[in-house]
Design a protein around this motif. Structure first.
Motif, PDB file in Angstrom:
ATOM      1  N   HIS A  86      18.332 -32.370  33.118  1.00  0.00           N
ATOM      2  CA  HIS A  86      17.023 -32.291  32.459  1.00  0.00           C
ATOM      3  C   HIS A  86      17.171 -32.608  30.974  1.00  0.00           C
ATOM      4  CE1 HIS A  86      15.400 -30.399  36.070  1.00  0.00           C
ATOM      5  NE2 HIS A  86      16.476 -29.639  36.081  1.00  0.00           N
ATOM      6  N   GLN A 135      15.815 -34.619  28.680  1.00  0.00           N
ATOM      7  CA  GLN A 135      14.673 -34.629  27.764  1.00  0.00           C
ATOM      8  C   GLN A 135      14.163 -33.220  27.487  1.00  0.00           C
ATOM      9  OE1 GLN A 135      11.887 -37.393  29.503  1.00  0.00           O
ATOM     10  NE2 GLN A 135      12.811 -39.122  28.425  1.00  0.00           N
ATOM     11  N   GLU A 136      14.071 -32.404  28.508  1.00  0.00           N
ATOM     12  CA  GLU A 136      13.601 -31.022  28.340  1.00  0.00           C
ATOM     13  C   GLU A 136      14.576 -30.216  27.486  1.00  0.00           C
ATOM     14  OE1 GLU A 136      11.225 -27.577  28.778  1.00  0.00           O
ATOM     15  OE2 GLU A 136      10.806 -29.698  28.989  1.00  0.00           O
ATOM     16  N   ASN A 190      16.777 -31.365  25.286  1.00  0.00           N
ATOM     17  CA  ASN A 190      16.714 -31.878  23.913  1.00  0.00           C
ATOM     18  C   ASN A 190      15.493 -31.340  23.180  1.00  0.00           C
ATOM     19  OD1 ASN A 190      19.085 -33.293  24.244  1.00  0.00           O
ATOM     20  ND2 ASN A 190      18.068 -35.226  24.715  1.00  0.00           N
ATOM     21  N   ARG A 191      14.352 -31.335  23.839  1.00  0.00           N
ATOM     22  CA  ARG A 191      13.124 -30.833  23.214  1.00  0.00           C
ATOM     23  C   ARG A 191      13.281 -29.366  22.844  1.00  0.00           C
ATOM     24  NH1 ARG A 191       9.264 -27.701  24.316  1.00  0.00           N
ATOM     25  NH2 ARG A 191       9.751 -27.483  26.506  1.00  0.00           N
TER      26      ARG A 191
END
Length: 49
Positions: A33, A35-36, A38-39
């Protein structure tokens, strides 16, 4: 490892720490996951000194 128990312990034992559960992942949430993760990491870093 017991993620829910760790998520409760970490903030209690490490001042300023935040622990979150990432569902539907194994030992590589930063890969499963990206992107999640990193966010969430960027949000956390922006919220602390």
């Amino acid at each position: 490892m017991h993620p829910r128990r760790q998520a409760e312990r970490v903030p209690r034992l490490v001042p300023g720490a935040r622990a979150e559960i990432i569902s539907s992942t194994g030992h590589g949430p930063q890969i499963d996951h990206a992107q999640e993760i990193n966010r969430r990491m960027l949000d956390f870093m922006a919220s602390v000194d």
